[in-house]
Enzyme design. Structure first.
Site, PDB file in Angstrom:
ATOM      1  CG  ASN A 152      -0.421  -0.092   2.587  1.00  0.00           C
ATOM      2  OD1 ASN A 152       0.732  -0.492   2.682  1.00  0.00           O
ATOM      3  ND2 ASN A 152      -1.156   0.032   3.399  1.00  0.00           N
ATOM      4  CD  GLU A 251       4.770  -0.159  13.012  1.00  0.00           C
ATOM      5  OE1 GLU A 251       3.725   0.203  13.128  1.00  0.00           O
ATOM      6  OE2 GLU A 251       5.730   0.314  13.752  1.00  0.00           O
ATOM      7  CB  CYS A 285      -2.279   0.354   8.869  1.00  0.00           C
ATOM      8  SG  CYS A 285      -0.701   1.583   8.589  1.00  0.00           S
ATOM      9  CD  GLU A 459       8.381   0.482  10.799  1.00  0.00           C
ATOM     10  OE1 GLU A 459       7.656   0.864   9.970  1.00  0.00           O
ATOM     11  OE2 GLU A 459       9.018  -0.684  10.327  1.00  0.00           O
TER      12      GLU A 459
HETATM   13  P1  NAP Z   1      -0.135  -9.179   4.197  1.00  0.00           P
HETATM   14  O1  NAP Z   1      -0.956  -9.807   3.339  1.00  0.00           O
HETATM   15  O2  NAP Z   1       0.069  -9.355   5.331  1.00  0.00           O
HETATM   16  O3  NAP Z   1       1.262  -8.977   3.451  1.00  0.00           O
HETATM   17  C1  NAP Z   1       2.307  -8.194   3.653  1.00  0.00           C
HETATM   18  C2  NAP Z   1       3.739  -8.864   3.356  1.00  0.00           C
HETATM   19  O4  NAP Z   1       3.970 -10.007   3.890  1.00  0.00           O
HETATM   20  C3  NAP Z   1       3.769  -9.002   1.874  1.00  0.00           C
HETATM   21  O5  NAP Z   1       4.887  -8.602   1.567  1.00  0.00           O
HETATM   22  C4  NAP Z   1       3.350 -10.310   1.882  1.00  0.00           C
HETATM   23  O6  NAP Z   1       3.807 -11.000   0.726  1.00  0.00           O
HETATM   24  C5  NAP Z   1       4.251 -10.872   2.974  1.00  0.00           C
HETATM   25  N1  NAP Z   1       3.631 -12.297   3.393  1.00  0.00           N
HETATM   26  C6  NAP Z   1       2.697 -12.748   3.531  1.00  0.00           C
HETATM   27  N2  NAP Z   1       2.814 -14.001   4.068  1.00  0.00           N
HETATM   28  C7  NAP Z   1       4.058 -14.446   4.233  1.00  0.00           C
HETATM   29  C8  NAP Z   1       4.613 -15.421   4.886  1.00  0.00           C
HETATM   30  N3  NAP Z   1       4.012 -16.536   5.202  1.00  0.00           N
HETATM   31  N4  NAP Z   1       6.007 -15.301   5.067  1.00  0.00           N
HETATM   32  C9  NAP Z   1       6.441 -13.929   4.810  1.00  0.00           C
HETATM   33  N5  NAP Z   1       5.884 -13.003   4.239  1.00  0.00           N
HETATM   34  C10 NAP Z   1       4.522 -12.994   4.049  1.00  0.00           C
HETATM   35  O7  NAP Z   1      -0.412  -7.683   4.162  1.00  0.00           O
HETATM   36  P2  NAP Z   1      -1.127  -6.704   2.849  1.00  0.00           P
HETATM   37  O8  NAP Z   1      -2.549  -7.246   2.557  1.00  0.00           O
HETATM   38  O9  NAP Z   1      -0.057  -6.769   1.959  1.00  0.00           O
HETATM   39  O10 NAP Z   1      -1.063  -5.216   3.501  1.00  0.00           O
HETATM   40  C11 NAP Z   1      -2.274  -4.841   4.155  1.00  0.00           C
HETATM   41  C12 NAP Z   1      -1.906  -4.901   5.434  1.00  0.00           C
HETATM   42  O11 NAP Z   1      -0.720  -4.133   6.016  1.00  0.00           O
HETATM   43  C13 NAP Z   1      -3.051  -4.297   6.495  1.00  0.00           C
HETATM   44  O12 NAP Z   1      -3.460  -5.135   7.327  1.00  0.00           O
HETATM   45  C14 NAP Z   1      -2.379  -2.948   6.994  1.00  0.00           C
HETATM   46  O13 NAP Z   1      -3.180  -2.402   8.161  1.00  0.00           O
HETATM   47  C15 NAP Z   1      -1.200  -3.368   6.971  1.00  0.00           C
HETATM   48  N6  NAP Z   1      -0.228  -2.222   7.095  1.00  0.00           N
HETATM   49  C16 NAP Z   1       0.370  -1.720   8.402  1.00  0.00           C
HETATM   50  C17 NAP Z   1       1.053  -0.760   8.433  1.00  0.00           C
HETATM   51  C18 NAP Z   1       1.552  -0.289  10.037  1.00  0.00           C
HETATM   52  O14 NAP Z   1       2.316   0.569   9.977  1.00  0.00           O
HETATM   53  N7  NAP Z   1       1.104  -0.777  10.974  1.00  0.00           N
HETATM   54  C19 NAP Z   1       1.505   0.024   7.385  1.00  0.00           C
HETATM   55  C20 NAP Z   1       0.821  -0.416   6.174  1.00  0.00           C
HETATM   56  C21 NAP Z   1       0.137  -1.416   6.108  1.00  0.00           C
HETATM   57  P3  NAP Z   1       2.863 -11.994  -0.232  1.00  0.00           P
HETATM   58  O15 NAP Z   1       1.659 -10.946  -0.535  1.00  0.00           O
HETATM   59  O16 NAP Z   1       3.136 -12.372  -1.432  1.00  0.00           O
HETATM   60  O17 NAP Z   1       1.871 -12.914   0.618  1.00  0.00           O
END
Ligand code: NAP
Length: 479
Positions: A152, A251, A285, A459
């Site tokens: 994102n 995060e 997020c 962070e």
């Molecule tokens: P996600 O599905 O958790 O994926 C995040 C990252 O983790 C991607 O690079 C993903 O790659 C990787 N990943 C997934 N499964 C994994 C595994 N088993 N081992 C290692 N890496 C793995 O989240 P998203 O849909 O991309 O992002 C949205 C989420 O991020 C939301 O929940 C949002 O709130 C959160 N977010 C939080 C913050 C914060 O600072 N708190 C900031 C931005 C976003 P793949 O897609 O290939 O699985």
């Protein structure tokens, strides 16, 4: 696009995946394939880990000033190439160009901030309580890191981790999200140009996240995981990190309450709502997920918000005048559609939007729902789309209880003109960050992060570098 790297970046070299695999990168505005990038497998991951491990000692001994100046140069190059980077980000992620430019500036700022922090890593010295013996405290880099980022904020989520890791003297393997690998590869090229030694940063783009990351977390070479993404994946990675006792920063997801009291300035509240809801098309997020509005102002607030949301222009992010780009992919849009359908079936009224347009691309219109039932699924699910769900409340205790009734605690927004109330409510809501009469909290100089299941650690800010440092205590007996 033509000059953007599409290979893995390992030990300072640009490489194809060992098995020759590639993966497509799509344009969410058209559904068309933009290009293919290398799709790393476990062998590539081990190579990247080895490069990081091998370089760790030398990098830790590099003068802080030298590390600082690399970051400063990279900051300047990012700003020089801001337009190019913004176009790249819009192409792979979809956000409108104006927002992409904003993210480039935000991302660059982490490098400037941590270039300033690199030379301020402190330690300590002291006389022990016995009055004779001494202690010396020094701060050491934690070691090779695995950095995992979401799609994102493709550039800023990278610089928010890479900046402090470089400043602290850590080497790293970065695994960006498969939807948005190009921004990370472009960033690696910039850091190389800025003089980052080979092996300090290694980038593995992959569609096989689990196969690539799990062996690294369990293997012992990686000493730190910094993850940004969903709570579900964070939980899994915490479990995997336990085996080799890898230090973690998390995060994770949010479910932000946006509270409008009866004494709020409604102009500020509607402006704040537009920012907190619509930044990044709601794919943040920090996005306001639950709007709690005092019943005496709810109708007026809903009407004004619907008017502003309805006036936004939806379209491809590259087109002039567009405010709202496509969502990241069909899966993301399908989730938003299902949440809106569920809310409507439970009695919500649609004030604006709510209908998926025909045609290519993953577009979804800005939507305002009112009379939302507390039982609706979107109350305990991150919407991650341009949908504002309004509920009403009667008194302060009640709204605080409802705001806290969630496993998440990243951010909350509070709108009131009363100082006492502002402080009281901010202290009682269980979140890591509060926006007081504002819809935007993110700032490189402030500690970003959540409580409860929204994460561990912070962070940015003065504390951002601490996540990448360990104390070493030297005991000095005196005769
Ligand atoms: P996600 O599905 O958790 O994926 C995040 C990252 O983790 C991607 O690079 C993903 O790659 C990787 N990943 C997934 N499964 C994994 C595994 N088993 N081992 C290692 N890496 C793995 O989240 P998203 O849909 O991309 O992002 C949205 C989420 O991020 C939301 O929940 C949002 O709130 C959160 N977010 C939080 C913050 C914060 O600072 N708190 C900031 C931005 C976003 P793949 O897609 O290939 O699985």
């Amino acid at each position: 696009m033509t000059d953007t790297p599409t290979q893995l970046f390992i030990g300072g070299a640009w490489l194809d995946a060992a098995d020759g695999a590639t993966m497509p990168v799509d344009d969410p505005a058209t559904g068309e394939i933009l290009c293919h990038v290398a799709d790393a497998g476990p062998r590539d991951a081990r190579l990247a880990e080895a490069a990081a491990v091998q370089m760790q000692e030398e990098w830790a001994l590099t003068a802080p000033r030298a590390r600082s100046e690399i970051l400063r140069r990279a900051y300047e190059i990012i700003l020089e190439r801001a337009d190019e980077l913004a176009h790249l980000m819009t192409a792979e992620m979809g956000k409108p160009l104006a927002e992409a430019r904003g993210e480039v500036a935000y991302a660059a700022e982490f490098f400037r901030w941590f270039s300033e922090e690199a030379v301020r890593i402190d330690g300590g010295a002291g006389i022990l309580p016995d009055g004779r013996n001494r202690m010396l405290l020094s701060r050491r880099p934690v070691g090779p890191c695995l950095l995992i980022t979401p799609w994102n904020f493709p550039l800023a989520m990278g610089t928010r981790k890479i900046g402090p890791a470089i400043a602290a003297g850590c080497t790293m393997v970065l695994k960006p999200a498969p939807q948005t690998p190009l921004s990370s590869l472009a960033l690696a090229a910039i850091l190389q140009e800025a003089g980052l030694p080979d092996g300090v940063l290694n980038v593995v783009t992959t569609s096989r996240a689990g196969q690539v990351c799990e062996p690294l977390l369990r293997g012992g070479g990686i000493r730190k995981l910094s993850f940004t993404g969903s709570t579900a994946v964070g939980r899994l990675l915490l479990a995997q990190s336990a085996e080799a006792v890898v230090r973690t920063s998390m995060e994770l997801g949010g479910n932000a309450p946006f509270i409008v009291f009866e004494d709020a300035d409604l102009d500020k509240a509607v402006d704040g709502a537009m920012l907190a809801k619509m930044r990044n098309m709601g794919e943040a997020c920090t996005a306001a997920n639950r709007f709690f509005v005092h019943h005496s102002v709810a109708e007026e607030f809903g009407r004004r918000l619907a008017e502003r949301m309805g006036a936004l222009v939806v379209g491809p992010g590259t087109r002039d005048g567009v405010d709202v780009g496509p969502l990241i992919d069909r899966t993301g849009r399908g989730k938003v559609e299902a949440l809106v359908t569920d809310a409507v079936e439970r009695g919500a009224r649609v004030l604006v939007g709510g209908r998926t347009p025909e045609g290519p691309g993953c577009f979804y219109p800005p939507t305002v729902l009112t009379d939302v039932s507390p039982e609706s699924r979107l109350m305990d699910t991150e919407i991650f789309g341009p949908v504002a769900a309004i509920l009403t409340f009667d008194d302060e205790d009640e709204v605080i209880r409802r705001a806290n009734d969630t496993p998440w605690g990243l951010v909350g927004y509070v709108f009131t003109e009363g100082l006492d109330r502002a402080l009281r409510v901010s202290e009682r809501i269980e979140v890591g960050m509060v926006g007081l009469n504002t819809g935007l909290v993110s700032n490189p100089a402030a500690p970003f992060g959540g409580v409860k299941q929204s994460g561990l650690g912070r962070e940015g800010g003065r504390v951002g570098i601490d996540e990448f440092l360990e104390y070493q205590y030297l005991a000095i007996p005196m005769r």
